[in-house]
Design a protein around this motif. Structure first.
Motif, PDB file in Angstrom:
ATOM      1  N   LEU A  35       0.808  -1.210   0.000  1.00 12.50           N
ATOM      2  CA  LEU A  35       0.000   0.000   0.000  1.00 12.50           C
ATOM      3  C   LEU A  35       0.849   1.272   0.000  1.00 12.50           C
ATOM      4  CD1 LEU A  35      -2.636  -1.140   2.652  1.00 12.50           C
ATOM      5  CD2 LEU A  35      -2.808  -1.266   0.151  1.00 12.50           C
ATOM      6  N   VAL A  36       2.134   1.132   0.271  1.00  9.06           N
ATOM      7  CA  VAL A  36       3.038   2.283   0.309  1.00  9.06           C
ATOM      8  C   VAL A  36       3.524   2.569  -1.114  1.00  9.06           C
ATOM      9  CG1 VAL A  36       5.171   3.206   1.286  1.00  9.06           C
ATOM     10  CG2 VAL A  36       3.745   1.650   2.653  1.00  9.06           C
ATOM     11  N   PRO A  37       3.459   3.806  -1.552  1.00 13.41           N
ATOM     12  CA  PRO A  37       3.883   4.132  -2.922  1.00 13.41           C
ATOM     13  C   PRO A  37       5.344   3.756  -3.179  1.00 13.41           C
ATOM     14  CG  PRO A  37       2.761   5.999  -1.907  1.00 13.41           C
ATOM     15  CD  PRO A  37       2.959   4.977  -0.827  1.00 13.41           C
ATOM     16  N   GLY A  38       5.608   3.294  -4.394  1.00 13.46           N
ATOM     17  CA  GLY A  38       6.960   2.920  -4.787  1.00 13.46           C
ATOM     18  C   GLY A  38       7.949   4.060  -4.649  1.00 13.46           C
ATOM     19  N   LEU A  39       7.465   5.282  -4.735  1.00 15.72           N
ATOM     20  CA  LEU A  39       8.316   6.454  -4.558  1.00 15.72           C
ATOM     21  C   LEU A  39       8.992   6.433  -3.182  1.00 15.72           C
ATOM     22  CD1 LEU A  39       9.113   9.131  -5.982  1.00 15.72           C
ATOM     23  CD2 LEU A  39       7.193  10.188  -4.807  1.00 15.72           C
ATOM     24  N   ILE A  40       8.347   5.789  -2.220  1.00 10.27           N
ATOM     25  CA  ILE A  40       8.890   5.678  -0.864  1.00 10.27           C
ATOM     26  C   ILE A  40       9.640   4.362  -0.679  1.00 10.27           C
ATOM     27  CG2 ILE A  40       8.287   5.515   1.590  1.00 10.27           C
ATOM     28  CD1 ILE A  40       5.889   7.389   0.898  1.00 10.27           C
ATOM     29  N   THR A  41       9.026   3.249  -1.090  1.00 12.93           N
ATOM     30  CA  THR A  41       9.640   1.940  -0.827  1.00 12.93           C
ATOM     31  C   THR A  41      10.870   1.666  -1.690  1.00 12.93           C
ATOM     32  OG1 THR A  41       8.136   0.833  -2.378  1.00 12.93           O
ATOM     33  CG2 THR A  41       7.498   0.864  -0.038  1.00 12.93           C
ATOM     34  N   THR A  42      10.848   2.090  -2.941  1.00 20.14           N
ATOM     35  CA  THR A  42      11.956   1.756  -3.845  1.00 20.14           C
ATOM     36  C   THR A  42      13.306   2.292  -3.358  1.00 20.14           C
ATOM     37  OG1 THR A  42      10.487   1.499  -5.736  1.00 20.14           O
ATOM     38  CG2 THR A  42      12.811   1.928  -6.219  1.00 20.14           C
ATOM     39  N   PRO A  43      13.423   3.568  -2.970  1.00 24.52           N
ATOM     40  CA  PRO A  43      14.726   4.034  -2.484  1.00 24.52           C
ATOM     41  C   PRO A  43      15.196   3.290  -1.230  1.00 24.52           C
ATOM     42  CG  PRO A  43      13.312   5.908  -2.977  1.00 24.52           C
ATOM     43  CD  PRO A  43      12.462   4.672  -3.076  1.00 24.52           C
ATOM     44  N   LEU A  44      14.276   2.957  -0.338  1.00 18.96           N
ATOM     45  CA  LEU A  44      14.644   2.220   0.880  1.00 18.96           C
ATOM     46  C   LEU A  44      15.127   0.808   0.556  1.00 18.96           C
ATOM     47  CD1 LEU A  44      11.732   3.339   3.238  1.00 18.96           C
ATOM     48  CD2 LEU A  44      14.118   4.111   3.292  1.00 18.96           C
ATOM     49  N   LEU A  45      14.405   0.137  -0.344  1.00 17.89           N
ATOM     50  CA  LEU A  45      14.811  -1.213  -0.734  1.00 17.89           C
ATOM     51  C   LEU A  45      16.141  -1.185  -1.495  1.00 17.89           C
ATOM     52  CD1 LEU A  45      11.381  -2.734  -1.821  1.00 17.89           C
ATOM     53  CD2 LEU A  45      12.719  -3.310   0.225  1.00 17.89           C
ATOM     54  N   ARG A  46      16.335  -0.195  -2.339  1.00 23.64           N
ATOM     55  CA  ARG A  46      17.607  -0.088  -3.081  1.00 23.64           C
ATOM     56  C   ARG A  46      18.768   0.133  -2.113  1.00 23.64           C
ATOM     57  NH1 ARG A  46      18.797   3.399  -7.304  1.00 23.64           N
ATOM     58  NH2 ARG A  46      20.158   1.751  -7.980  1.00 23.64           N
ATOM     59  N   TRP A  47      18.568   0.948  -1.109  1.00 25.14           N
ATOM     60  CA  TRP A  47      19.608   1.223  -0.112  1.00 25.14           C
ATOM     61  C   TRP A  47      19.961  -0.074   0.630  1.00 25.14           C
ATOM     62  CZ3 TRP A  47      18.704   3.079   5.384  1.00 25.14           C
ATOM     63  CH2 TRP A  47      19.897   3.496   5.986  1.00 25.14           C
TER      64      TRP A  47
END
Length: 145
Positions: A115-127
């Motif tokens: 439910l969390v937008p990829g704009l938020i999750t993607t940078p965290l997962l990439r890190w």
């Protein structure tokens, strides 16, 4: 979907030797803190790792299951991390310039994280996955031979 790539100074077989040892999972996966059990059939499809996530004393017991095992090129897992949810993690490995190029893709597939937008999750997962690949490289390169 979060995507990371890293070159490693080892062969694809060396990378898959690490992936095939389920007991090493918390040594390379950021967030996994300990192993509780590894199915005897690991890493065949359907096999599970029983691990804990977090830092003591706030540990959560969960599992990761193999969806696809195609050494020395591809592994797909479904990693559980409730209450956050579940993610599909795909590792692709290919020979590259005398070593290997390893790509990891991670995508939330179930639970609140979807439910969390990829704009938020993607940078965290990439890190996080940048460090995951860094750790995987240490293990694979250290065992190369």
């Amino acid at each position: 979907m979060a995507k990371n790539v890293r070159t490693m100074n080892c062969r694809p077989d060396d990378v898959f030797r690490v992936l095939a040892d389920g007991w090493l999972y918390p040594a390379w996966v950021v967030g996994a803190s300990r192993m509780r059990d590894v199915d005897e059939s690991w890493p065949q499809p359907g096999a599970e790792l029983h691990h804990s996530v977090g830092v003591w004393p706030a540990l959560l017991d969960d599992t990761t299951v193999v969806e696809e095992w195609s050494p020395p090129n591809r592994m797909v897992m479904r990693a559980r991390g409730w209450p956050i949810g579940e993610a599909r993690v795909t590792l692709r490995v290919r020979a590259f310039d005398g070593g290997s190029m390893v790509r990891i893709d991670e995508e939330p597939v179930e639970g609140p994280a979807t439910l969390v937008p990829g704009l938020i999750t993607t940078p965290l997962l990439r890190w996080r996955n940048s460090e995951t690949l860094h750790r995987l490289a240490y293990l694979a390169e250290g065992r190369a031979g």
